[in-house]
Motif scaffolding. Structure first.
Motif, PDB file in Angstrom:
ATOM      1  N   SER A 162       0.838  -1.192   0.000  1.00  0.00           N
ATOM      2  CA  SER A 162       0.000   0.000   0.000  1.00  0.00           C
ATOM      3  C   SER A 162       0.873   1.243   0.000  1.00  0.00           C
ATOM      4  CB  SER A 162      -0.897   0.016   1.238  1.00  0.00           C
ATOM      5  OG  SER A 162      -1.707  -1.131   1.300  1.00  0.00           O
ATOM      6  N   CYS A 163       0.293   2.334  -0.472  1.00  0.00           N
ATOM      7  CA  CYS A 163       0.985   3.618  -0.504  1.00  0.00           C
ATOM      8  C   CYS A 163       0.022   4.691  -0.048  1.00  0.00           C
ATOM      9  CB  CYS A 163       1.493   3.913  -1.911  1.00  0.00           C
ATOM     10  SG  CYS A 163       2.252   5.549  -2.113  1.00  0.00           S
ATOM     11  N   ALA A 164       0.246   5.209   1.136  1.00  0.00           N
ATOM     12  CA  ALA A 164      -0.595   6.272   1.682  1.00  0.00           C
ATOM     13  C   ALA A 164       0.023   7.628   1.344  1.00  0.00           C
ATOM     14  CB  ALA A 164      -0.720   6.111   3.187  1.00  0.00           C
ATOM     15  N   VAL A 165      -0.812   8.510   0.831  1.00  0.00           N
ATOM     16  CA  VAL A 165      -0.342   9.818   0.381  1.00  0.00           C
ATOM     17  C   VAL A 165      -0.954  10.914   1.244  1.00  0.00           C
ATOM     18  CG1 VAL A 165      -0.222  11.426  -1.562  1.00  0.00           C
ATOM     19  CG2 VAL A 165      -0.108   8.955  -1.967  1.00  0.00           C
ATOM     20  N   SER A 166      -0.137  11.851   1.656  1.00  0.00           N
ATOM     21  CA  SER A 166      -0.613  12.987   2.426  1.00  0.00           C
ATOM     22  C   SER A 166       0.026  14.268   1.902  1.00  0.00           C
ATOM     23  CB  SER A 166      -0.284  12.807   3.910  1.00  0.00           C
ATOM     24  OG  SER A 166       1.118  12.734   4.100  1.00  0.00           O
ATOM     25  N   GLY A 167      -0.610  15.377   2.220  1.00  0.00           N
ATOM     26  CA  GLY A 167      -0.045  16.673   1.869  1.00  0.00           C
ATOM     27  C   GLY A 167      -0.378  17.176   0.492  1.00  0.00           C
ATOM     28  N   GLY A 168      -1.189  16.450  -0.239  1.00  0.00           N
ATOM     29  CA  GLY A 168      -1.563  16.896  -1.575  1.00  0.00           C
ATOM     30  C   GLY A 168      -2.963  16.428  -1.907  1.00  0.00           C
ATOM     31  N   THR A 169      -3.412  16.717  -3.116  1.00  0.00           N
ATOM     32  CA  THR A 169      -4.733  16.289  -3.552  1.00  0.00           C
ATOM     33  C   THR A 169      -4.587  14.954  -4.275  1.00  0.00           C
ATOM     34  OG1 THR A 169      -5.379  18.605  -3.796  1.00  0.00           O
ATOM     35  CG2 THR A 169      -6.801  16.940  -4.811  1.00  0.00           C
ATOM     36  N   PHE A 170      -4.716  13.882  -3.513  1.00  0.00           N
ATOM     37  CA  PHE A 170      -4.436  12.541  -4.028  1.00  0.00           C
ATOM     38  C   PHE A 170      -5.231  12.247  -5.297  1.00  0.00           C
ATOM     39  CE2 PHE A 170      -3.127   8.207  -3.853  1.00  0.00           C
ATOM     40  CZ  PHE A 170      -4.221   7.439  -4.224  1.00  0.00           C
ATOM     41  N   SER A 171      -6.481  12.681  -5.326  1.00  0.00           N
ATOM     42  CA  SER A 171      -7.355  12.332  -6.444  1.00  0.00           C
ATOM     43  C   SER A 171      -6.898  12.940  -7.770  1.00  0.00           C
ATOM     44  CB  SER A 171      -8.790  12.761  -6.147  1.00  0.00           C
ATOM     45  OG  SER A 171      -8.852  14.159  -5.937  1.00  0.00           O
ATOM     46  N   ARG A 172      -5.964  13.858  -7.723  1.00  0.00           N
ATOM     47  CA  ARG A 172      -5.461  14.474  -8.955  1.00  0.00           C
ATOM     48  C   ARG A 172      -4.201  13.779  -9.478  1.00  0.00           C
ATOM     49  NH1 ARG A 172      -4.453  20.632  -8.062  1.00  0.00           N
ATOM     50  NH2 ARG A 172      -4.025  20.469 -10.294  1.00  0.00           N
ATOM     51  N   TYR A 173      -3.603  12.927  -8.673  1.00  0.00           N
ATOM     52  CA  TYR A 173      -2.310  12.361  -9.037  1.00  0.00           C
ATOM     53  C   TYR A 173      -2.433  11.064  -9.822  1.00  0.00           C
ATOM     54  CZ  TYR A 173      -0.130  15.565  -5.698  1.00  0.00           C
ATOM     55  OH  TYR A 173       0.305  16.684  -5.033  1.00  0.00           O
ATOM     56  N   THR A 174      -1.563  10.913 -10.792  1.00  0.00           N
ATOM     57  CA  THR A 174      -1.281   9.592 -11.344  1.00  0.00           C
ATOM     58  C   THR A 174      -0.350   8.894 -10.353  1.00  0.00           C
ATOM     59  OG1 THR A 174      -1.532  10.151 -13.682  1.00  0.00           O
ATOM     60  CG2 THR A 174      -0.014   8.364 -13.146  1.00  0.00           C
ATOM     61  N   MET A 175      -0.624   7.619 -10.094  1.00  0.00           N
ATOM     62  CA  MET A 175       0.191   6.843  -9.158  1.00  0.00           C
ATOM     63  C   MET A 175       0.917   5.727  -9.904  1.00  0.00           C
ATOM     64  SD  MET A 175      -0.305   8.333  -6.317  1.00  0.00           S
ATOM     65  CE  MET A 175       0.591   7.164  -5.299  1.00  0.00           C
ATOM     66  N   GLY A 176       2.128   5.467  -9.463  1.00  0.00           N
ATOM     67  CA  GLY A 176       2.899   4.398 -10.083  1.00  0.00           C
ATOM     68  C   GLY A 176       3.645   3.591  -9.035  1.00  0.00           C
ATOM     69  N   TRP A 177       3.957   2.367  -9.405  1.00  0.00           N
ATOM     70  CA  TRP A 177       4.812   1.498  -8.601  1.00  0.00           C
ATOM     71  C   TRP A 177       6.050   1.162  -9.419  1.00  0.00           C
ATOM     72  CZ3 TRP A 177       4.292   0.384  -3.545  1.00  0.00           C
ATOM     73  CH2 TRP A 177       3.046   0.595  -2.950  1.00  0.00           C
ATOM     74  N   PHE A 178       7.181   1.279  -8.764  1.00  0.00           N
ATOM     75  CA  PHE A 178       8.469   0.927  -9.346  1.00  0.00           C
ATOM     76  C   PHE A 178       9.128  -0.103  -8.431  1.00  0.00           C
ATOM     77  CE2 PHE A 178       9.038   4.355 -12.510  1.00  0.00           C
ATOM     78  CZ  PHE A 178       8.001   5.207 -12.137  1.00  0.00           C
ATOM     79  N   ARG A 179      10.149  -0.764  -8.937  1.00  0.00           N
ATOM     80  CA  ARG A 179      10.911  -1.672  -8.098  1.00  0.00           C
ATOM     81  C   ARG A 179      12.374  -1.634  -8.504  1.00  0.00           C
ATOM     82  NH1 ARG A 179       8.581  -7.593 -10.094  1.00  0.00           N
ATOM     83  NH2 ARG A 179       9.615  -7.633 -12.158  1.00  0.00           N
ATOM     84  N   GLN A 180      13.222  -1.939  -7.541  1.00  0.00           N
ATOM     85  CA  GLN A 180      14.658  -2.003  -7.810  1.00  0.00           C
ATOM     86  C   GLN A 180      15.257  -3.183  -7.056  1.00  0.00           C
ATOM     87  OE1 GLN A 180      16.907   1.598  -7.069  1.00  0.00           O
ATOM     88  NE2 GLN A 180      18.458   0.966  -8.551  1.00  0.00           N
ATOM     89  N   ALA A 181      15.815  -4.095  -7.808  1.00  0.00           N
ATOM     90  CA  ALA A 181      16.503  -5.240  -7.237  1.00  0.00           C
ATOM     91  C   ALA A 181      17.977  -4.902  -7.083  1.00  0.00           C
ATOM     92  CB  ALA A 181      16.322  -6.456  -8.132  1.00  0.00           C
ATOM     93  N   PRO A 182      18.685  -5.583  -6.179  1.00  0.00           N
ATOM     94  CA  PRO A 182      20.108  -5.295  -5.972  1.00  0.00           C
ATOM     95  C   PRO A 182      20.900  -5.417  -7.270  1.00  0.00           C
ATOM     96  CG  PRO A 182      19.286  -6.704  -4.236  1.00  0.00           C
ATOM     97  CD  PRO A 182      18.185  -6.605  -5.248  1.00  0.00           C
ATOM     98  N   GLY A 183      21.692  -4.396  -7.564  1.00  0.00           N
ATOM     99  CA  GLY A 183      22.528  -4.423  -8.739  1.00  0.00           C
ATOM    100  C   GLY A 183      21.816  -4.176 -10.052  1.00  0.00           C
TER     101      GLY A 183
END
Length: 123
Positions: A21-42
């Protein structure tokens, strides 16, 4: 100031499921595009999934298509990534990201990032 806080990572066996999950505060969440990224070691950071403000569609990387589902709840200011049929190669730190522009998230240059949550898939 916009803040993103991920939660829900952990250790799971191959074939299992996990939801981050990703909880967002401090902005207007409903206006944002949301994305998930990942980074594996190396390895370089990889875009996993993107969802626009109105959930009208979703983009998935080929490596997760059919296994992962991105969603959002604008009433709760929270985005989710449901991960099913997990594989050891899904092991990475998963980051959520937000931006007013879909293209900035889609191209890996969003304005706002979370701190990341570790997902480890054992074989």
């Amino acid at each position: 100031q916009v803040q993103l806080v991920e939660s829900g990572g952990g250790l799971v066996q191959a074939g299992g499921s996990l939801r981050v999950s990703c909880a967002v505060s401090g902005g207007t969440f409903s206006r944002y595009t949301m994305g998930w990224f990942r980074q594996a070691p190396g390895k370089d950071r990889q875009l996993v999934a993107v969802i626009p403000w109105d959930s009208s569609f979703a983009y998935y990387a080929d490596s997760v298509k059919g296994r992962f589902t991105i969603s959002r709840d604008n009433a709760k200011n929270t985005a989710y990534l449901q991960m099913n049929t997990l594989k050891p190669e899904d092991t990475a730190v998963y980051y959520c990201a937000a931006d007013l522009k879909y293209s900035d998230v889609r191209t890996g240059s969003p304005n706002y990032w979370g701190q990341g949550t570790q997902v480890t898939v054992s074989s």
